[in-house]
Design a protein around this motif. Structure first.
Motif, PDB file in Angstrom:
ATOM      1  N   THR A 181       0.866  -1.188   0.000  1.00 57.85           N
ATOM      2  CA  THR A 181       0.000   0.000   0.000  1.00 57.85           C
ATOM      3  C   THR A 181       0.899   1.233   0.000  1.00 57.85           C
ATOM      4  O   THR A 181       2.067   1.168   0.396  1.00 57.85           O
ATOM      5  CB  THR A 181      -0.890   0.053   1.260  1.00 57.85           C
ATOM      6  OG1 THR A 181      -0.030   0.173   2.397  1.00 57.85           O
ATOM      7  CG2 THR A 181      -1.775  -1.179   1.372  1.00 57.85           C
ATOM      8  N   LEU A 182       0.321   2.351  -0.395  1.00 59.41           N
ATOM      9  CA  LEU A 182       1.102   3.585  -0.442  1.00 59.41           C
ATOM     10  C   LEU A 182       1.750   3.865   0.921  1.00 59.41           C
ATOM     11  O   LEU A 182       2.943   4.178   1.021  1.00 59.41           O
ATOM     12  CB  LEU A 182       0.145   4.723  -0.846  1.00 59.41           C
ATOM     13  CG  LEU A 182       0.701   5.967  -1.519  1.00 59.41           C
ATOM     14  CD1 LEU A 182       1.671   5.632  -2.634  1.00 59.41           C
ATOM     15  CD2 LEU A 182      -0.445   6.818  -2.041  1.00 59.41           C
ATOM     16  N   GLU A 183       0.940   3.720   1.966  1.00 57.62           N
ATOM     17  CA  GLU A 183       1.406   4.071   3.312  1.00 57.62           C
ATOM     18  C   GLU A 183       2.532   3.165   3.800  1.00 57.62           C
ATOM     19  O   GLU A 183       3.295   3.552   4.681  1.00 57.62           O
ATOM     20  CB  GLU A 183       0.261   3.994   4.337  1.00 57.62           C
ATOM     21  CG  GLU A 183      -0.767   5.090   4.207  1.00 57.62           C
ATOM     22  CD  GLU A 183      -1.784   4.832   3.118  1.00 57.62           C
ATOM     23  OE1 GLU A 183      -1.668   3.789   2.427  1.00 57.62           O
ATOM     24  OE2 GLU A 183      -2.687   5.661   2.928  1.00 57.62           O
ATOM     25  N   VAL A 226      -0.789   4.857  -9.008  1.00 60.02           N
ATOM     26  CA  VAL A 226      -0.175   5.081  -7.696  1.00 60.02           C
ATOM     27  C   VAL A 226      -1.248   5.066  -6.605  1.00 60.02           C
ATOM     28  O   VAL A 226      -1.070   4.472  -5.541  1.00 60.02           O
ATOM     29  CB  VAL A 226       0.621   6.403  -7.682  1.00 60.02           C
ATOM     30  CG1 VAL A 226       1.069   6.753  -6.266  1.00 60.02           C
ATOM     31  CG2 VAL A 226       1.835   6.299  -8.610  1.00 60.02           C
ATOM     32  N   TRP A 227      -2.376   5.701  -6.884  1.00 62.60           N
ATOM     33  CA  TRP A 227      -3.438   5.760  -5.870  1.00 62.60           C
ATOM     34  C   TRP A 227      -4.159   4.418  -5.702  1.00 62.60           C
ATOM     35  O   TRP A 227      -4.863   4.220  -4.719  1.00 62.60           O
ATOM     36  CB  TRP A 227      -4.474   6.816  -6.270  1.00 62.60           C
ATOM     37  CG  TRP A 227      -3.983   8.231  -6.166  1.00 62.60           C
ATOM     38  CD1 TRP A 227      -3.099   8.736  -5.249  1.00 62.60           C
ATOM     39  CD2 TRP A 227      -4.349   9.332  -7.016  1.00 62.60           C
ATOM     40  NE1 TRP A 227      -2.907  10.084  -5.476  1.00 62.60           N
ATOM     41  CE2 TRP A 227      -3.655  10.473  -6.545  1.00 62.60           C
ATOM     42  CE3 TRP A 227      -5.200   9.480  -8.113  1.00 62.60           C
ATOM     43  CZ2 TRP A 227      -3.782  11.734  -7.133  1.00 62.60           C
ATOM     44  CZ3 TRP A 227      -5.324  10.730  -8.706  1.00 62.60           C
ATOM     45  CH2 TRP A 227      -4.617  11.839  -8.219  1.00 62.60           C
ATOM     46  N   GLY A 228      -4.056   3.551  -6.728  1.00 61.66           N
ATOM     47  CA  GLY A 228      -4.741   2.264  -6.660  1.00 61.66           C
ATOM     48  C   GLY A 228      -6.218   2.349  -6.993  1.00 61.66           C
ATOM     49  O   GLY A 228      -7.023   1.532  -6.517  1.00 61.66           O
ATOM     50  N   ILE A 229      -6.590   3.334  -7.811  1.00 60.78           N
ATOM     51  CA  ILE A 229      -8.005   3.469  -8.191  1.00 60.78           C
ATOM     52  C   ILE A 229      -8.189   3.080  -9.661  1.00 60.78           C
ATOM     53  O   ILE A 229      -7.232   3.008 -10.422  1.00 60.78           O
ATOM     54  CB  ILE A 229      -8.518   4.912  -7.964  1.00 60.78           C
ATOM     55  CG1 ILE A 229      -7.729   5.918  -8.809  1.00 60.78           C
ATOM     56  CG2 ILE A 229      -8.445   5.269  -6.483  1.00 60.78           C
ATOM     57  CD1 ILE A 229      -8.259   7.336  -8.733  1.00 60.78           C
ATOM     58  N   ASN A 230      -9.441   2.858 -10.045  1.00 59.60           N
ATOM     59  CA  ASN A 230      -9.772   2.520 -11.432  1.00 59.60           C
ATOM     60  C   ASN A 230     -10.112   3.821 -12.172  1.00 59.60           C
ATOM     61  O   ASN A 230     -11.108   4.468 -11.868  1.00 59.60           O
ATOM     62  CB  ASN A 230     -10.971   1.558 -11.441  1.00 59.60           C
ATOM     63  CG  ASN A 230     -11.396   1.186 -12.864  1.00 59.60           C
ATOM     64  OD1 ASN A 230     -10.809   1.645 -13.852  1.00 59.60           O
ATOM     65  ND2 ASN A 230     -12.422   0.354 -12.961  1.00 59.60           N
ATOM     66  N   GLY A 252     -12.536  -1.609  -3.712  1.00 64.51           N
ATOM     67  CA  GLY A 252     -13.765  -1.064  -3.139  1.00 64.51           C
ATOM     68  C   GLY A 252     -13.592  -0.460  -1.757  1.00 64.51           C
ATOM     69  O   GLY A 252     -14.566  -0.044  -1.137  1.00 64.51           O
ATOM     70  N   HIS A 253     -12.366  -0.397  -1.271  1.00 66.37           N
ATOM     71  CA  HIS A 253     -12.133   0.201   0.051  1.00 66.37           C
ATOM     72  C   HIS A 253     -11.946   1.709  -0.085  1.00 66.37           C
ATOM     73  O   HIS A 253     -11.367   2.169  -1.072  1.00 66.37           O
ATOM     74  CB  HIS A 253     -10.871  -0.391   0.703  1.00 66.37           C
ATOM     75  CG  HIS A 253     -10.940  -1.880   0.832  1.00 66.37           C
ATOM     76  ND1 HIS A 253      -9.962  -2.714   0.350  1.00 66.37           N
ATOM     77  CD2 HIS A 253     -11.898  -2.668   1.365  1.00 66.37           C
ATOM     78  CE1 HIS A 253     -10.308  -3.970   0.592  1.00 66.37           C
ATOM     79  NE2 HIS A 253     -11.480  -3.968   1.209  1.00 66.37           N
ATOM     80  N   PRO A 254     -12.384   2.468   0.914  1.00 69.29           N
ATOM     81  CA  PRO A 254     -12.169   3.919   0.848  1.00 69.29           C
ATOM     82  C   PRO A 254     -10.678   4.231   0.717  1.00 69.29           C
ATOM     83  O   PRO A 254      -9.857   3.597   1.376  1.00 69.29           O
ATOM     84  CB  PRO A 254     -12.707   4.433   2.188  1.00 69.29           C
ATOM     85  CG  PRO A 254     -13.574   3.340   2.716  1.00 69.29           C
ATOM     86  CD  PRO A 254     -13.065   2.044   2.144  1.00 69.29           C
ATOM     87  N   VAL A 255     -10.350   5.183  -0.135  1.00 72.84           N
ATOM     88  CA  VAL A 255      -8.932   5.562  -0.252  1.00 72.84           C
ATOM     89  C   VAL A 255      -8.534   6.336   1.004  1.00 72.84           C
ATOM     90  O   VAL A 255      -9.368   6.988   1.638  1.00 72.84           O
ATOM     91  CB  VAL A 255      -8.662   6.425  -1.510  1.00 72.84           C
ATOM     92  CG1 VAL A 255      -8.839   5.612  -2.773  1.00 72.84           C
ATOM     93  CG2 VAL A 255      -9.532   7.661  -1.536  1.00 72.84           C
ATOM     94  N   SER A 256      -7.249   6.268   1.322  1.00 66.00           N
ATOM     95  CA  SER A 256      -6.790   6.931   2.547  1.00 66.00           C
ATOM     96  C   SER A 256      -6.135   8.273   2.248  1.00 66.00           C
ATOM     97  O   SER A 256      -5.730   8.985   3.156  1.00 66.00           O
ATOM     98  CB  SER A 256      -5.790   6.019   3.261  1.00 66.00           C
ATOM     99  OG  SER A 256      -4.785   5.669   2.339  1.00 66.00           O
TER     100      SER A 256
END
Ligand SMILES: O=P(O)(O)OC[C@H]1O[C@](O)(CO)[C@@H](O)[C@@H]1O
Length: 528
Positions: A3-5, A478-482, A361-365
């Motif tokens: 994950t980014l974090e 990078v953000w992991g979104i579609n 489907g998880h909220p982005v942080s």
């Protein structure tokens, strides 16, 4: 994938956010005489100068480390290979396959490459026949006007390109009708002789309410004004991925130009959605547009991350938006020919990356895409630049310039370019003599990129648009979104369908919220 974090480099960047925000850009130039060379690169006829960002070598290396840890290269390769990376819709994302030159292989499954090539040659034959008068309207008149009916991705790309390349247009005049308010339709109708007009109904879904309403208007206009049984057959062309609906509209699907579910609407100007472009500037110039985009695709696919323009542009954007919370970005092209760029980018960037859940489907942080907006320079300088120079928000700017003026165009290119370079300089340098009244001081240290095109040609324009497409992809990776679905736009469409009868009818608007009920009542009252 981490994950980014969890990425060390991200943690280090995050921990030094305050220092990075204060980092003196002027100081970075003082410390590195070769900074321009080290923080700029050229690809596909485009120079990107990101040296006026508060990014030093260590920060850049950390950002690249983040890109590596997020497997941007692997995600890019999956897209280019046609894997179904638009997971929520189970679709591949292959706009890059549309730009592969004829005969080129290895960028898409052979079946897709064949379909692309055969559609492109159908388009080219039809466009050539219309342009040289072999293919006429229903009553034998040459086609002198084209009305492109479409909205969003079925409008903005062709509009941007045709405004940019207007000096090359030597085919029929193209008019665009997107909105359903009737204004553009009235204007187009007023300028077109119906017997000499071809209507393009451009809609991937062929179900978009605005487009279908305008298509009905256009078809009724043609039927009542052109004395021929074959008027719809000859003068209305559907461009869509949904042939069943073409039939429902009363048109022959056999005559339609196809697009495919693996092309997103906002990535579709390279497909038959760009047919209006081809009609206006000709198949050869259209091919040059594709070739320019393909040159940028190859660069994106092949250049190492550290010298990869879309990757660096995406990382700079993440640096500003996600890390430093500078979430509004301006784009300022120094030519009226690119006046549509910010509107185009609004759909590209905000429809792609305006997301708050990740691929699982998880909220982005972390914050994803903010707002992108702008206007041409120099007019923008006399509008919103005051806030860029002295406002409380730091707004990163992309300046876009063109080195060689368009042949035959008047104006003062030197004044234009001096303004372009002076603005990024002023944003960076600021002004702040100790004895100067506070109201006159400019804080400076405000970041910008400069994107310089050698000339505004079909090829460099194609490359510029592809650059922003891939920048958008890099951020999403990078953000992991579609970046390729857009479910957010659907709810409003559904509610509009529900509200229409309530607004039209005489009955009380029940079952809606108080504000909407009040608005409906006032609307009915005022409408009379
Ligand atoms: O080409 P269509 O299907 O008419 O869609 C038009 C536009 O509507 C949207 O779905 C939503 O605004 C865009 O993604 C798309 O480009």
């Amino acid at each position: 994938m981490q994950t980014l974090e969890a990425i060390d480099a991200w943690q280090a960047l995050w921990a030094s956010r305050d220092r990075l925000a204060e980092q003196s850009i002027n100081g970075l130039f003082d410390a590195d005489a070769g900074r321009f060379e080290h923080f700029s690169l050229t690809a596909a006829g485009i120079l990107l100068d990101y040296s006026k960002q508060p990014i030093d070598r260590q920060t850049r290396e950390r950002l690249l480390e983040v890109a590596r840890a997020r497997d941007v290269a692997g995600q890019r390769d999956a897209m280019l290979a046609g894997e179904p990376i638009n997971e929520s819709e189970g679709r591949a994302v292959l706009h890059t396959a549309l730009r592969v030159p004829d005969g080129g292989t290895g960028w898409a499954a052979p079946a897709i490459a064949r379909e692309v090539a055969s559609t492109r040659s159908r388009m080219a034959e039809l466009a050539a026949a219309i342009r040289d008068g072999r293919r006429t309207g229903a009553t034998g008149q040459p086609i002198e006007h084209v009305i492109n009916i479409g909205i969003g991705g079925s409008d903005l790309g062709p509009r941007l390109v045709l405004e940019a390349l207007a000096p090359l247009a030597d085919g029929p005049t193209v008019h665009f009708v997107a909105n359903v308010d009737g204004v553009e339709w009235q204007q187009a109708m007023g300028q077109c002789d119906p017997e000499r007009t071809l209507v393009l109904v451009v809609s991937k879904s062929f179900g978009t309410v605005e487009t279908m309403a305008n298509a009905h208007e256009a078809m009724a206009w043609l039927r009542r004004s052109v004395p021929s049984e074959i008027v719809l057959e000859r003068q209305v062309l559907a461009i869509t991925a949904n042939l069943d609906r073409v039939r429902e509209l009363g048109l022959d699907p056999e005559l339609a130009l196809p697009m495919w579910d693996w092309v997103g609407g906002r990535y579709s100007l390279w497909s038959a959605v760009g047919f209006a472009i081809m009609l206006a500037i000709g198949p050869t110039a259209f091919d040059e547009l594709l070739a320019g985009a393909h040159a940028m695709d190859r660069h994106f696919a092949e250049a190492p991350l550290e010298s990869n323009m879309p990757v660096l542009l995406g990382l700079v954007s993440i640096f500003n938006g996600t890390l430093l919370d500078r979430r509004s970005q301006a784009v300022v092209p120094y030519t009226e020919r690119l006046g549509r760029l910010s509107a185009y980018l609004q759909q590209l960037v905000m429809e792609s990356n305006g997301k708050s859940v990740d691929r699982a489907g998880h909220p982005v942080s972390i914050p994803t895409a903010g707002a992108i907006w702008g206007q041409t320079g120099t007019p923008g300088q006399h509008a919103f630049f005051q806030a860029l120079h002295q406002g409380t928000d730091v707004v990163p700017v992309d300046f876009v310039g063109v080195a060689r003026p368009v042949a035959g165009e008047r104006g003062d290119p030197l004044a234009l370019t001096a303004n372009l370079f002076a603005q990024s300089q002023a944003l960076m340098q600021g002004r702040g003599d100790a004895d100067m009244p506070a109201a006159r001081r400019c804080p400076g240290n405000r970041p910008s990129n400069t994107i310089l095109l050698k000339a505004l040609t079909p090829a460099t324009l194609g490359a510029l648009i592809a650059l922003y497409e891939h920048r958008t992809f890099v951020e999403a990776a990078v953000w992991g979104i579609n970046a390729f679905d857009q479910f957010g736009v659907e709810l409003g469409k559904v509610l509009a369908d529900d509200l229409k009868p309530l607004i039209a009818g005489g009955q009380a608007a029940e079952g809606v919220d108080g504000s909407t009920a009040g608005l409906i009542a006032r609307y009915r009252d005022w409408r009379g």
